[in-house]
Design a protein around this motif. Structure first.
Motif: not given
Lengths: 206, 472, 104, 651, 500
Positions: E96-102
């Motif tokens: 989720v964290f990386t998804g938000v970043l992406i």
């Protein structure tokens, strides 16, 4: 069996075929015949009249079962009210003389078959069924007793339904007024004028 | 006239009071402005709603013509709440309608009829309530006086309901003939289950099924819903349906409890038909009101599924689902009411790109639809879950399986609408619609209900306790 | 009349009932459909009266039921006719086949 | 016991270097990446030298037998009670020998690359990859656990992939890299299954335990011999499959196809990976499991025949190739074949272990001179910017040092005394002679052919015709007119390796590396040794005659034996067979159908269910006709239906 | 961090906060902070979990919280974690964290996008911690609608079709699950004659064999649809390829794991006898999925389709591991869930970033990207290597564990299945290297690729985080192994107890 016995039985039948029986059969004939004609006749006005006969026949049946009060109500409300209402509406929609369009044969056949089947089914069930009379002594079904019972709040008192049905009548009245009233709103103006003209037209023809 | 009389019949009496107040006001032309009338009535309805929770006790009046207890009072309050919400949503439509008084009088008369029907312990009262709740309704369906479809719907409704009640009456007469009484509790022991009585039951059930619009007795529904004014449609689909559900539960569970084997089969059959056919029709609807009509048919199927349990769980889940259903369905209908009164558009295609200008309305609509589809976290999920669980109590997993797989189809058509609102492109989407204050409040209530009723298990527990201590 | 039993009368009423149903299904005119409904209701009335008379003469349930049915039938008919007339204003016809604006 | 902590540094230093260069090298110190890599590698070379000294001469022997020493190990991944992947370091003669080879050659290659890759923009990447490879290779040879070796096996494979594909803008390079990886991956499948089999029966992954359980008469040995599949015992299956992995890495027939193409990589890489170290991993693997192999003659025979055939096959093909690196590649394949069958003819312990020793010996010497050959070829290519023989010739004068060192290497590989190759080859031939005459014959033949093609190569590079510079770009270097001989950074390694390829032969391998750790005296028969040497000399003369001067004779000969020549030139069509199997068979008969089925049948079924629903609702549509009476009929029919159904039928 | 409810509340509150934000920037930062803190919480959870275990807490589920929810039906809000759930939670937090970043550059309807994304994560967290069947199902279904909207609104290609297909098929799956659940529920008895949803309790009572025979396949298949079991996998390729990057990351990274987790925790754990009865079927189906998925992948031209099909094949390993019913294999299955989650998230992230720049995903139209956008190219290659099971990266560890475990089943059928599964790693190498070779290497496909911008800070951060996770698993698998293997042991005990 020898012929003598046969004659005896036949004689018995003829003797016991009393007046009341004949009356019943006549009434039944009126009711059913009227009903049948009412649902089959092509002239709407006539079928209204047949309906009238049928209803009167039913009132007759009530008499026959000596529920005079009900019979009276039947005549007053149905014959005096509903049928008149229907006839009026027939005039309003000025189709008194016109033949009604015939429905599709398939539908007639299907409906007839379904009705017959249903009749057979119910009749069979009723015949097979054993009815158990309560055997309680018959109470007086005169106007007086009915009236008092209708308004009593005690055991077998019908005051509550009476009130409810009065509400219903009120509501129905208001509903009829709202719907049938000649609205003055511009939105429905044209349609209304149209229909008013037709209505008067119809009554003139009468 | 003891005090009991006033306590037990408090809701009916207060409702009658409202009706007569309105009647008087109409006659003396007391209040000129429609909005005032509406708000005034809403306030009185609110009072009546609250009244439903005060001092409930079990009791009988008029020698069994009328009986009530806690759960019945709650049922009435649910209907009452629904009516309140509907009348708040109808504000935009009524505020310049010239028959607002009549509208309310008729509406409340039908509500009164439902109340009597719910607490009837006697076929006579039941029949009267039924008619009282359906005849004025036909008049209400016709309330868009200018509109052709409105009166067509009205005709279809009044005639077919008359026919249906005719058949039902025939059934009642048969039961009367075989048992000699009209009072439920007196009749119950005489229901030996011979074929004629079964026939009577079938006739009566088909009357119920007609009102519930369960297949194959449903055909009037879509047309009438489409023709009627939106508010009346929502009233039909939520309130009148709900009342019949309540009555059917109590009739099946109390009067016909010896025949559980029979009516389980009957329900089984109609559930499968209802859910499937309702879905199949809903798939291809474009008029949003027709669409909701068929979706409500499917919902009825699920309610019946809950009823098959034949125990307290069944009752509770059905009643609970009605609460959920009130909120979800009225949420959707509220949006539709706004759209159709302000733009006259009622097609799903008109909703394309709705999200562009109406964010919050779209979310309300979406939430309600998800709740109808039974998707968490909305309350609809819980409602459906409990119905299905109740339905599975008998271990008939064929029935449950059919019902559950149908959820997939229903999800499809609900998502169709959602897709239209959120995804589909539309060069000229509907403009920004701003509804009246009361409509917005109503919508907020619906959303809160949809979100809260599920998470907060209180309502369910409350109903369950009431049912447990006094089955309707 | 001792040999005119309950069944004879039930025969009449049931026949009337299905005649009414038949009419309702076949008549293409709204008003005549209404008439058929009246027939149906009447057959029910006959039932009630008959049962009350022959089986349960001890109470008047059936009689009262009949009275209320009659009343309600009147109200129903009134509303129905009002609606029919209203519809007629739009369609210029009371043929039921024409009233199929809304379908599918 | 020797203190073992610091041994871990040997592989770790390159790893650290890899990370440092990979993460920061490109942006912060692009110039010095090479230097960094070299320095760290020199460090680990010194370390391994110390280890070697410690092991061989100080601590390794316990009463005259070299014992394996577990420097350290810890459970890296615990599969179950006693099966676990351990990260460990094992020290025994072969592993110590290997770390010497790896670090030494790698150091040489690093130094060489300093010059060779001097003006390449992506130096940093290159050196990071080199370090990665060195790390993986060291890890491989030091593994104490069969699964650990598999892991480093894969890592070696991927770093070879990266290095072959270093010039990734050349499609041929990309293809070659891909081919190399996939072919070896396929071989590794066998390796993996083999591991699974061995591990299942021996109940462990640890080398020593595994070898112990499978060689001493334990019940796991009985089980694995008892269990059989298709009439072959599970032990044989396991070992053959493991060998399949080795054959893949070591480019044994028929898994050799990737090796010639792998020459697409930079020449130093070819020298390091595809000549000296990685390709002998297979040999090393077999040697590592040798005790187990020796319990299963069938497996050893497979090793032997595959090795022998590959060596002959490769030698024949090498005669016809014109790309010098390809010639060297095939010669590598052939030499590894030598080592393989040397192992194949050996048995555990004592005299019969000669082949084992010889194989290790040859591995060692071969690393030296083959690296030398490649680096020399690299120098040549660096000079003429082409791999093709026809572009060369007459370089003798222009690059004397290269010429000299190349000559040494050729003599070494041809097995001319006193060069390194002679000794190791001679041991191998002896072992083969003792074990199997046919193999011996093949070996001798191969030796002769080897000498021939090596000198064909030598002469056509350095003699044959006058060198005329030409504008011809192959490496993406910018083309320039011939400069002087390569910089010292490149010549230095050549010289050092040249010396080694002379000196390596005199190492008394028999005392250091043997199958059972006991020293093994190898006696030397002059008569026996003479034969192959004479043969080699003859074929050198033949090459001299044919290629000393430019002449039409070779073409005439090749025309004379047209069919064979073309077949050999086209590498006996093995590549074509592979292409047929992959492209034609697998793609068309498996891949395409799979995709089609997924698209049309599986997915189609889902879509169909949707359409069916649609159609159903379409067919039901007329029911909702909008006609009141029709509704009434349905209603009435419904009532009757229910009545009949529930009164009579369904009670 | 021992209060599990926080794990649900944080994302929920973040989502609500997002709704209250004014502009896109606020939205992004709010959700970033929210997901970051969630990541921190999950790490803390891991730490405190390990401490508890180290302190010798032998309880099967730690940090339990229980409160009655619908007492009338014995529905409880009952949460607790074991190693498996902790691993899953960690995975979710990462993705989720990386998804938000992406998805920093989401152009349209930013607020809604992040709101739905966070809502999705709520579902996942709840699912992984809940120990009550009903709650489990509740959270499972929470995820359906956000998926639909995310794909249908922000997707690409034939997004509406894919979104609808995905929603319906997943709904169908959960319908099957529901049936199974009900069947289980009505056959439980918590001593006092009441039914119960409590999974820990149910696992202790032997459900009658016929019940299991009926309920197990329903449940397993239902959850299997989520993890793309053959032949119900077709939602995956279309869904993944149409979804926006973050959504694909979530779908492949977590949503498919919901299924695997359910198969393990709800189906296999509760109905061991059923599991044994049907293990042959499971193995058969999953082997087909593995082999056939990888061959189907070989034929794909679209990068996202390639990864989607390879996800089908990789998730086959999860089901295979579960079906093998040996402790090692099940451990491997869980490891595979985690590893594939991270790996596929990275893969989709890389593909998304490339697509954002080149506006095409067709491999033959790409080419030479490694030269023009080296960072993204490297990320892609690392993802690819992980997917083809390179040692040192997470994929290898998981797959090898599965193989090891599968090999413990000694009869011909299991051997055959195992070898087939092993064979798939070759095919994997083929398609991965083809994709890498065509898309990243070779001559530059299109001159405007020459002026592409390489990854921005957010993309670098995301990629590095995921790569770090991959390395953490791949280089030091023992911590993950020690984390989960005790709990797989418990599940295994249940199964072997059933065997007796």
């Amino acid at each position: 069996m020898n012929s003598l016995q046969f004659i005896v039985i036949a004689a018995n039948k003829i003797i016991f075929l009393t007046a009341s029986t004949i009356i019943f059969y006549i009434l039944a004939a009126i009711v059913l015949g009227g009903g049948l004609l009412a649902v089959t006749s092509r002239k709407i006005f006539r079928s209204a009249i047949y309906l009238l006969f049928s209803l009167i026949g039913i009132a007759g049946l009530y008499f026959y079962m000596n529920y005079e009060f009900i019979a009276a109500v039947q005549i007053v409300v149905y014959v005096g009210g509903i049928v008149v209402l229907i006839i009026f509406s027939i005039f309003l929609t000025h189709e008194a003389g016109a033949d009604m369009k015939r429905p599709a044969w398939t539908r007639i056949i299907f409906a007839a078959l379904a009705a017959l089947f249903g009749f057979a089914l119910v009749m069979m069930l009723v015949r097979d069924n054993e009815f158990y009379p309560s055997g309680a002594p018959a109470v007086d079904a005169g106007a007086g007793s009915i009236g008092s019972q209708m308004l009593s709040t005690t055991e077998h008192g019908y005051i509550l339904p009476f009130e409810v049905v009065s509400m219903l009548l009120l509501a129905a009245m208001i509903g009829c007024i709202v719907i049938a009233i000649k609205s003055r709103t511009p939105g429905t103006e044209t349609a209304d004028n149209q229909s008013r003209r037709d209505a008067f037209g119809t009554t003139d023809n009468l | 006239m003891s005090l009991d009389f006033f306590i037990l019949m408090k809701q009916e009496l207060f409702l009658t009071l409202i009706i007569f107040v309105l009647l008087t006001l109409k006659v003396v032309d007391g209040i000129k402005k429609n909005p005032t009338v509406i708000h005034f009535t809403n306030f009185l309805l609110l009072v009546n709603f609250i009244l439903g929770f005060l001092g409930n006790k079990e009791g009988e009046l008029f020698s069994g013509m009328f009986h009530t207890n806690g759960i019945l009072a709650v049922e009435k309050s649910i209907l009452n709440l629904g009516t309140l919400i509907i009348s708040m949503q109808a504000f935009d439509w009524l505020k310049d309608h010239k028959h607002v008084y009549e509208f309310y009088i008729l509406l409340l008369c039908t509500l009164l009829g439902m109340f009597f029907m719910i607490s009837s312990n006697n076929f006579l009262m039941f029949y009267l309530g039924l008619e009282l709740s359906s005849i004025p309704l036909a008049a209400l369906v016709n309330f868009d006086l200018g509109k052709l479809r409105s009166s067509e719907g009205a005709v279809k409704m009044i005639l077919s309901s008359a026919f249906a009640s005719g058949i039902m009456l025939f059934g009642i007469s048969i039961l009367y003939g075989t048992t000699g009484t009209l009072n439920f509790s007196e009749m119950q022991p005489y229901l030996t289950g011979n074929k004629l009585q079964l026939l009577g039951f079938i006739f009566i059930f088909s009357g119920f099924a007609f009102k519930l619009s369960s297949v194959p007795f449903h055909l009037w529904t879509a047309d009438v819903y489409e023709g009627a004014p939106v508010s009346v449609t929502s009233y039909l689909s939520v309130i009148s349906k709900g009342s019949v559900v309540f009555v059917l539960v109590s009739v099946l569970y109390s009067l016909f409890r010896n025949w559980e084997g029979v009516w389980y089969n009957v329900l089984f059959f109609s559930i499968v038909l209802t859910i499937t056919v309702g879905n199949l029709f809903a798939i291809r609807q474009y008029n949003i009101k027709r669409f909701l009509a068929f979706s409500s048919i499917t919902q009825v199927g699920y309610i019946l599924l809950g009823m098959t349990a034949g125990n307290a769980m069944g009752t509770t889940s059905s009643i609970y689902f009605m609460i959920v259903y009130v909120f979800s369905n009225l949420g959707a209908f509220g949006v539709i009411a706004l759209v159709s009164t302000q733009t006259g558009k009622e097609s799903i295609n008109d909703l394309k790109g709705f999200y562009a200008n109406n964010r919050s309305l779209s979310w309300v609509m979406a939430l309600s639809l998800f709740s109808l589809a039974g998707i968490p976290p909305t309350a609809g999920f819980f409602g459906k879950m409990f119905l299905v669980t109740a339905g599975a109590a008998k271990g008939n997993f064929i029935l449950v399986g059919i019902a559950v797989l149908n959820m997939v189809i229903s999800l499809y058509y609900y998502l169709r609408v959602v897709k239209a609102i959120f995804v589909d492109k539309n060069e000229n989407p509907l403009p920004k619609l701003n509804g009246s204050m009361s409509l917005n409040i109503a919508l907020i209530i619906c959303v809160l209900g949809v979100l809260a009723v599920g998470f907060a298990s209180g309502s369910f527990e409350y109903i369950h306790s009431l049912v447990a201590q006094a089955p309707p | 009349m001792n040999n005119i039993g309950l069944e004879h009368i039930l025969f009449v009423s049931i026949a009337l009932f299905f005649i009414g149903c038949y009419g309702f299904m076949t008549r293409r005119n709204l008003i005549t459909m209404l008439m058929s409904v009246e027939l149906v209701l009447n057959s029910v009335n006959i039932n009630f009266i008959a049962f009350n008379k022959y089986l349960f003469a001890g109470k008047l349930d059936g009689v009262f039921f009949t009275i209320f049915i009659i009343t309600i039938a009147a109200a129903e008919a009134a509303v129905a006719i009002a609606i029919i007339i209203n519809l007629y204003r739009h369609y210029k016809s009371i043929d039921v086949e024409d009233a199929d604006q809304m379908r599918f | 016991m020797l203190d073992t902590k610091y041994i871990a540094l040997i592989p770790l230093l390159p790893l650290i270097t890899f990370f440092v260069i990979a993460l920061f090298g490109k942006n912060y110190f692009p110039k010095y990446c090479g230097l960094l890599g070299t320095v760290s590698l020199v460090a680990s070379l010194i370390l391994s030298a110390t280890v070697a000294y410690q092991y061989f001469f100080v601590a390794g022997q316990v009463n005259g037998v070299y014992q394996p020493i577990i420097a350290f190990k810890y459970a890296w991944l615990q599969f179950s009670q006693n099966i676990s992947i351990d990260m460990g370091i094992i020290l025994d003669p072969i592993s110590v020998m290997m770390i010497i080879v790896v670090t030494f050659v790698s150091t040489m290659v690093h130094i060489y690359s300093l010059g060779y890759m001097h003006d390449d923009p992506r130096r940093a990447t290159f050196f990071s990859f080199l370090s990665l490879f060195t790390f993986s290779m060291l890890g491989l040879v030091l593994s104490s656990n069969i699964f650990q070796i598999y892991m480093f096996w894969e890592l070696v494979g991927v770093s070879s992939y990266l290095l072959i594909g270093f010039y990734y803008d050349r499609p041929s390079a990309v293809a070659a890299a891909k081919k190399a990886f996939i072919v070896t991956r396929f071989a590794d499948l066998g390796f993996l299954v083999g591991i699974l089999i061995l591990a299942f029966y021996s109940g462990t992954l640890d080398f020593q335990t595994l070898i112990y359980r499978l060689t001493n008469n334990t019940d796991s040995l009985q089980n694995i011999c008892a269990a059989s599949f298709m009439g072959v015992s599970a032990l044989t299956w396991g070992l053959v499959l493991v060998f399949m992995g080795g054959a893949g890495k070591s480019a044994m027939f028929p898994l050799h196809v990737w090796l010639p193409d792998a020459m697409e990589g930079p020449t130093p890489v070819s020298a390091l990976i595809h000549a000296a170290t990685m390709v002998v991993a297979g040999v090393y693997l077999v040697a590592r499991l040798f005790p187990v192999f020796s319990y299963c003659p069938a497996a050893l025979d497979v090793v032997m025949y595959v090795g022998a055939f590959s060596s002959l096959f490769a030698a024949i093909v090498a005669c016809t190739q014109t790309d010098i690196k390809r010639v060297l590649a095939y010669s590598t394949m052939s030499q590894i074949g030598y080592m393989m069958f040397a192992l194949g003819v050996a048995r555990y312990g004592g005299e019969s272990g000669l082949g084992y020793m010889a194989a290790m010996f040859h591995l060692f010497t071969h690393a030296m001179f083959k690296a030398l050959l490649f680096l020399g070829a690299g120098a040549v290519i660096h000079y003429v910017h082409s791999n093709e023989m026809k572009d060369m010739g007459g370089l003798r004068k222009l690059m004397p040092v290269t010429h000299l060192t190349f000559l040494i290497a050729c003599l070494a590989i041809a097995g001319i005394p006193p060069f390194a190759g002679f000794f190791s080859k001679e041991e191998i031939l002896t072992a083969a002679f003792n074990h199997n005459k046919i193999i011996f014959g093949v070996a001798v033949l191969t030796a002769a052919i080897t000498a021939f093609y090596m000198f064909r190569l030598f002469f056509s590079i350095f003699y044959n015709k006058e060198y005329k510079p030409h504008e011809h770009d192959d490496h993406g270097h910018d083309t320039h007119t011939p400069h002087g001989e390569a910089p010292f950074s490149m010549l230095g390694p050549l010289l050092i390796l040249g010396i080694c390829s002379i000196a390596a032969g005199f190492i008394p391998f028999g005392h250091l590396v043997t199958s059972d750790g006991k020293p093994l005296e190898t006696e030397f028969h002059l008569g026996f040794a003479a034969g192959p040497v004479i043969l080699a000399l003859i074929s050198i003369v033949l090459a001299f005659v044919l290629y000393r001067k430019q002449s039409a004779v070779p073409d005439r000969i090749s025309n004379a034996l047209k069919g064979i020549y073309r077949a050999a030139y086209r590498k006996f069509y093995i590549d074509e067979v592979y292409l047929f199997i992959t492209k034609k068979l697998i793609f068309n008969l498996v891949g395409k159908p799979a995709a089609w089925i997924d698209k049309n049948i599986v997915n189609g079924a889902i879509n169909t269910s949707a359409t069916v629903t649609e159609n159903l609702s379409e067919t039901l549509r007329p029911v909702q006709s909008g006609k009141l009476q029709q509704y009434a009929i349905y209603f009435f029919a419904g009532v009757l239906l229910f009545a009949v159904l529930f009164i009579y039928l369904w009670v | 961090m021992t209060n599990l409810t926080i794990l649900i509340l944080v994302p929920l509150l973040t989502a609500i906060a997002v709704l209250l934000c004014r502009n896109a920037e606020q939205v992004k930062w709010t959700s970033l902070i929210g997901s970051l803190s969630q990541l921190g919480l999950s790490l803390m959870l891991l730490v405190s979990y390990m401490n508890e275990r180290a302190a010798g807490n032998k309880a099967q589920m730690l940090f339990q919280q229980k409160c009655s929810w619908y007492s009338a039906m014995n529905i409880e809000y009952f949460v607790g974690v074991d190693g498996i759930s902790v691993a899953m939670i960690l995975l979710t937090a990462f993705v989720v964290f990386t998804g938000v970043l992406i998805s920093w550059k989401v152009g349209t309807l930013t607020k809604e996008f992040f709101f739905l994304l966070l809502l999705l994560s709520v579902g996942a967290y709840g699912f992984f911690i809940s120990l009550d069947l009903f709650t489990l199902f509740f959270f499972l279904e929470v995820a359906v609608i956000p998926k639909f909207l995310l794909i249908a609104i922000w997707g690409s290609g034939k997004k509406e079709y894919s979104a609808m297909k995905l929603a319906l098929m997943l709904m169908g799956g959960s319908a099957l699950v529901l049936l199974g659940m009900l069947c289980v529920y009505f056959n439980t008895d918590d001593g006092s004659g009441n039914h119960t949803w409590n999974m820990l309790a149910i696992s202790q009572m032997h459900l009658p064999m016929d019940v299991q025979r009926f309920a197990f396949p329903l449940m397993f298949l239902g959850f299997g649809v989520f993890t793309a079991i053959f032949p119900f996998h077709t939602w995956a390729p279309d869904g993944h390829s149409s979804a926006p990057t973050a959504a694909s990351m979530f779908l492949a990274g977590i949503s498919m794991k919901l299924g695997g987790y359910g198969c393990l925790r709800a189906a296999t754990y509760l109905m061991p006898e059923g599991a044994q009865e049907y293990s042959g079927w499971i193995i058969g189906l999953s082997t087909i999925a593995i082999i056939y998925g990888s061959f189907a992948t070989m034929m794909q031209k679209d990068l996202k389709y390639i990864n989607a099909y390879s996800s089908v094949s990789h998730c086959g390993f999860v089901l295979l591991g579960i079906g093998m019913l040996t402790k090692t294999a099940i451990t491997g299955a869980v490891m595979q869930m985690v590893s594939h989650g991270v790996m596929t998230a990275l893969f989709f992230a890389a593909i998304g970033m490339i697509y954002e720049r080149t506006h095409t995903r067709q491999v033959e139209q790409l080419g030479g990207l490694l030269k023009t956008i080296p960072f993204l190219g490297t990320v892609f290659i690392i993802a690819g290597l992980c997917s083809l099971g390179l040692p040192g990266l997470s994929g290898f560890v998981a797959e090898m564990t599965v193989f090891m475990g599968s090999w413990e089943r000694a009869d011909a059928f299991h051997r055959f299945a195992t070898i087939l599964a092993c064979a798939s790693i070759v095919v994997t190498a083929v398609y991965i290297l083809r994709a890498v070779g065509q898309a990243l290497m070779g001559p530059v496909g299109n001159e405007h690729y020459l002026h592409l911008k390489d990854a921005g800070w957010n993309e670098r951060l995301a990629s590095i985080a995921l790569i770090a996770a991959i390395l953490a698993i791949g280089m030091a698998p023992f911590w993950l192994n020690n984390l989960i293997s005790p709990d797989t042991q418990i599940i295994m005990d249940n199964i072997s107890r059933a065997a007796l």
